[in-house]
Write a protein that holds these residues in place. Structure first.
Motif, PDB file in Angstrom:
ATOM      1  N   LEU A 139       0.842  -1.197   0.000  1.00 28.22           N
ATOM      2  CA  LEU A 139       0.000   0.000   0.000  1.00 28.22           C
ATOM      3  C   LEU A 139       0.876   1.246   0.000  1.00 28.22           C
ATOM      4  CD1 LEU A 139      -2.494  -1.364   2.653  1.00 28.22           C
ATOM      5  CD2 LEU A 139      -2.799  -1.317   0.180  1.00 28.22           C
ATOM      6  N   ARG A 140       0.231   2.414  -0.193  1.00 25.18           N
ATOM      7  CA  ARG A 140       0.991   3.657  -0.278  1.00 25.18           C
ATOM      8  C   ARG A 140       0.256   4.762   0.455  1.00 25.18           C
ATOM      9  NH1 ARG A 140       2.499   5.369  -6.263  1.00 25.18           N
ATOM     10  NH2 ARG A 140       0.551   6.487  -5.993  1.00 25.18           N
ATOM     11  N   TYR A 193      -2.663   1.005   8.129  1.00 24.84           N
ATOM     12  CA  TYR A 193      -3.049   0.144   6.995  1.00 24.84           C
ATOM     13  C   TYR A 193      -4.480   0.425   6.555  1.00 24.84           C
ATOM     14  CZ  TYR A 193       1.160  -2.531   7.925  1.00 24.84           C
ATOM     15  OH  TYR A 193       2.460  -2.898   8.094  1.00 24.84           O
ATOM     16  N   VAL A 194      -5.372   0.639   7.526  1.00 25.07           N
ATOM     17  CA  VAL A 194      -6.771   0.933   7.169  1.00 25.07           C
ATOM     18  C   VAL A 194      -6.812   2.199   6.313  1.00 25.07           C
ATOM     19  CG1 VAL A 194      -9.021   1.629   8.071  1.00 25.07           C
ATOM     20  CG2 VAL A 194      -7.773  -0.234   9.171  1.00 25.07           C
ATOM     21  N   LEU A 195      -6.079   3.222   6.753  1.00 29.62           N
ATOM     22  CA  LEU A 195      -6.088   4.487   6.007  1.00 29.62           C
ATOM     23  C   LEU A 195      -5.489   4.298   4.610  1.00 29.62           C
ATOM     24  CD1 LEU A 195      -6.859   7.442   6.329  1.00 29.62           C
ATOM     25  CD2 LEU A 195      -4.521   7.918   7.015  1.00 29.62           C
ATOM     26  N   ALA A 196      -4.370   3.557   4.547  1.00 27.84           N
ATOM     27  CA  ALA A 196      -3.720   3.357   3.237  1.00 27.84           C
ATOM     28  C   ALA A 196      -4.621   2.553   2.306  1.00 27.84           C
ATOM     29  CB  ALA A 196      -2.376   2.649   3.433  1.00 27.84           C
ATOM     30  N   LEU A 197      -5.303   1.548   2.845  1.00 33.14           N
ATOM     31  CA  LEU A 197      -6.209   0.750   1.998  1.00 33.14           C
ATOM     32  C   LEU A 197      -7.410   1.589   1.568  1.00 33.14           C
ATOM     33  CD1 LEU A 197      -6.699  -1.938   0.673  1.00 33.14           C
ATOM     34  CD2 LEU A 197      -7.686  -2.810   2.792  1.00 33.14           C
ATOM     35  N   ARG A 198      -7.888   2.448   2.480  1.00 32.31           N
ATOM     36  CA  ARG A 198      -8.995   3.345   2.099  1.00 32.31           C
ATOM     37  C   ARG A 198      -8.567   4.263   0.957  1.00 32.31           C
ATOM     38  NH1 ARG A 198     -12.260   5.079   7.625  1.00 32.31           N
ATOM     39  NH2 ARG A 198     -13.336   3.084   7.798  1.00 32.31           N
ATOM     40  N   ARG A 199      -7.328   4.779   1.046  1.00 26.61           N
ATOM     41  CA  ARG A 199      -6.845   5.660  -0.036  1.00 26.61           C
ATOM     42  C   ARG A 199      -6.826   4.905  -1.359  1.00 26.61           C
ATOM     43  NH1 ARG A 199      -3.748   9.936   2.893  1.00 26.61           N
ATOM     44  NH2 ARG A 199      -5.535  10.645   4.082  1.00 26.61           N
ATOM     45  N   LEU A 200      -6.370   3.646  -1.317  1.00 30.79           N
ATOM     46  CA  LEU A 200      -6.295   2.852  -2.546  1.00 30.79           C
ATOM     47  C   LEU A 200      -7.694   2.653  -3.130  1.00 30.79           C
ATOM     48  CD1 LEU A 200      -4.516   0.949  -4.415  1.00 30.79           C
ATOM     49  CD2 LEU A 200      -5.358  -0.899  -3.009  1.00 30.79           C
ATOM     50  N   GLU A 203      -9.087   5.749  -4.652  1.00 27.75           N
ATOM     51  CA  GLU A 203      -8.463   5.953  -5.980  1.00 27.75           C
ATOM     52  C   GLU A 203      -9.138   5.073  -7.033  1.00 27.75           C
ATOM     53  OE1 GLU A 203      -4.033   6.651  -4.162  1.00 27.75           O
ATOM     54  OE2 GLU A 203      -4.237   5.187  -5.763  1.00 27.75           O
ATOM     55  N   LEU A 204      -9.610   3.903  -6.598  1.00 24.72           N
ATOM     56  CA  LEU A 204     -10.263   2.977  -7.528  1.00 24.72           C
ATOM     57  C   LEU A 204     -11.752   3.310  -7.697  1.00 24.72           C
ATOM     58  CD1 LEU A 204      -8.628  -0.379  -6.333  1.00 24.72           C
ATOM     59  CD2 LEU A 204      -8.191   0.802  -8.483  1.00 24.72           C
ATOM     60  N   GLY A 205     -12.192   4.416  -7.064  1.00 27.02           N
ATOM     61  CA  GLY A 205     -13.560   4.882  -7.266  1.00 27.02           C
ATOM     62  C   GLY A 205     -14.576   4.299  -6.299  1.00 27.02           C
ATOM     63  N   HIS A 206     -14.106   3.769  -5.170  1.00 30.98           N
ATOM     64  CA  HIS A 206     -15.046   3.190  -4.196  1.00 30.98           C
ATOM     65  C   HIS A 206     -15.092   4.034  -2.934  1.00 30.98           C
ATOM     66  CE1 HIS A 206     -15.785  -0.589  -6.360  1.00 30.98           C
ATOM     67  NE2 HIS A 206     -14.592  -0.308  -6.872  1.00 30.98           N
ATOM     68  N   ARG A 242      -5.073  10.871  10.838  1.00 30.55           N
ATOM     69  CA  ARG A 242      -5.464  11.832   9.794  1.00 30.55           C
ATOM     70  C   ARG A 242      -5.006  13.240  10.177  1.00 30.55           C
ATOM     71  NH1 ARG A 242      -9.453   9.780   6.208  1.00 30.55           N
ATOM     72  NH2 ARG A 242     -10.730   8.158   7.146  1.00 30.55           N
ATOM     73  N   ARG A 243      -5.251  13.591  11.468  1.00 28.33           N
ATOM     74  CA  ARG A 243      -4.860  14.934  11.925  1.00 28.33           C
ATOM     75  C   ARG A 243      -3.364  15.134  11.778  1.00 28.33           C
ATOM     76  NH1 ARG A 243      -8.161  14.558  16.308  1.00 28.33           N
ATOM     77  NH2 ARG A 243      -6.478  14.068  17.726  1.00 28.33           N
TER      78      ARG A 243
END
Ligand code: SF4
Length: 361
Positions: A139-140, A193-200, A203-206, A242-243
């Motif tokens: 993830l990124r 990891y939750v935040l990085a997966l959410r970002r991914l 990005e994929l439109g979900h 996030r903050r």
């Protein structure tokens, strides 16, 4: 800004982040020194050692080995033990399972390739293709505007259209309870990891809620090697993360106030350079930041109230030095208007202390 941060770092390469280092960013969000060092990707370990304040930091080799053995056991045979935990312990009905290991892609370990493959498989799973367990998804996250790859030691698990992060840890869960400090640390890392997966997924439109805030924590049960699992709600850790990430992105305001020629290159000027960025030391730093021994020494030398602990510093809001607090308490210093309430509290505490000592004697 990127050029300015490069100058602060000097010739050293920027330090890579992982979930542990990103989670640690949240441990003292008010510290400008840490914010600047982290935003510039400076190796704080190396700086502390150069300053003569190397801190024993990170996991012991024994803990790392134990963790690897437990993780291998839980993941053996296509995650057989993990699946029976999810089914039996957490009551999830998982009829069929597709398992993808993203640790290496066709013999290629490059991060870009692995990240691209991770995107591809998650897009396929969200498009109703196969995909239940994703081991080592790469993830990124953007840290201070720079993309950081997260070397993952987690599994992402899809259940009824939602993804959960599964975090495998080797600390024991005894009678359903584990060491709160270890659980808090696992929650902070999982939130990364939750935040990085959410970002991914966004990005994929979900929708980002496609990734649950409930992480599955897997630990050894009751002094044995038998794994057990529980859900962990990481919403508070996500909010802090996030903050803090937003604050790192806004670090330019702090950097703009630093001298233009400031650098953290090793050498005679390093200690002065580090001191020129304001710190917010508290004893918690010892377990959360590589610079802790240097900052503790500095806080003690200048009699900072932060050296007494975060709650005392917060109670003394605005009074930065112990000498000032004592002078306000004994009335030898008149408080400014904004410190009147704090000063009254200090004088009351001093009077109570005098009375208690008088009664005792
Ligand atoms: S140890 Fe120093 S640099 Fe690190 S968070 Fe604490 S005060 Fe800031």
């Amino acid at each position: 800004m990127a050029a300015r941060l490069d100058r602060l770092r000097g010739a050293a390469q920027p330090r890579n982040h992982d979930a542990r280092t990103i989670a640690a960013l949240t441990s003292n969000p008010g510290c400008a020194r840490r914010g600047v060092l982290d935003a510039a990707g400076i190796d704080k370990d190396a700086i502390a050692a150069e300053l003569g304040f190397a801190a024993p930091f990170g996991q012991s080799q024994f803990a790392i080995t134990r963790g690897n053995v437990f993780e291998a056991q839980v993941k053996a045979d296509g995650c057989a033990e993990l699946l029976s935990l999810l089914r039996d312990r957490l009551g999830l009905s998982i009829p069929e399972v597709a398992y993808d290991d993203l640790g290496v892609v066709g013999g290629n370990e490059s991060r870009k390739v692995r990240h691209a493959r991770t995107r591809q498989l998650f897009a396929r799973a969200l498009g109703e293709g196969p995909g239940t367990l994703f081991d080592h998804p790469l993830l990124r996250l953007d840290i201070a505007g720079q993309p950081a790859y997260l070397e993952p030691d987690v599994i992402a698990f899809q259940f009824e259209g939602r993804f959960h992060i599964i975090e495998i840890k080797s600390f024991a869960m005894i009678d359903g309870q584990a060491d709160p400090a270890q659980v808090a640390s696992a929650a902070r890392q999982s939130a990364v990891y939750v935040l990085a997966l959410r970002r991914l997924l966004t990005e994929l439109g979900h929708d980002e809620d496609t990734v649950s805030h409930e992480v599955v924590l897997v630990c050894p049960e009751n002094f044995s090697n038998r794994p057990t699992a529980t859900f962990l709600d990481v919403r508070p850790q996500l909010a802090v993360l996030r903050r803090q990430l937003a604050r790192l992105t806004g670090i330019d305001r702090i950097v703009a106030e630093l001298p233009a020629d400031l650098t953290f290159e090793p050498g005679a000027g390093l200690a002065g350079a580090v001191r020129s960025v304001e710190a917010r030391y508290s004893p918690d730093c010892v377990s959360g930041c590589e610079m802790a021994l240097f900052c503790r020494d500095e806080a003690r030398a200048c009699g900072s109230t932060g050296a007494l602990g975060r709650s005392i510093r917060d109670d003394l809001g605005g009074v930065d030095s112990i000498a000032t607090a004592l002078a306000l308490a004994d009335g030898s210093l008149e408080p400014a208007e904004e410190l009147a309430e704090t000063a009254a509290g200090l004088r009351l505490a001093a009077r109570l202390r005098r009375e208690a000592l008088g009664a005792a004697s």
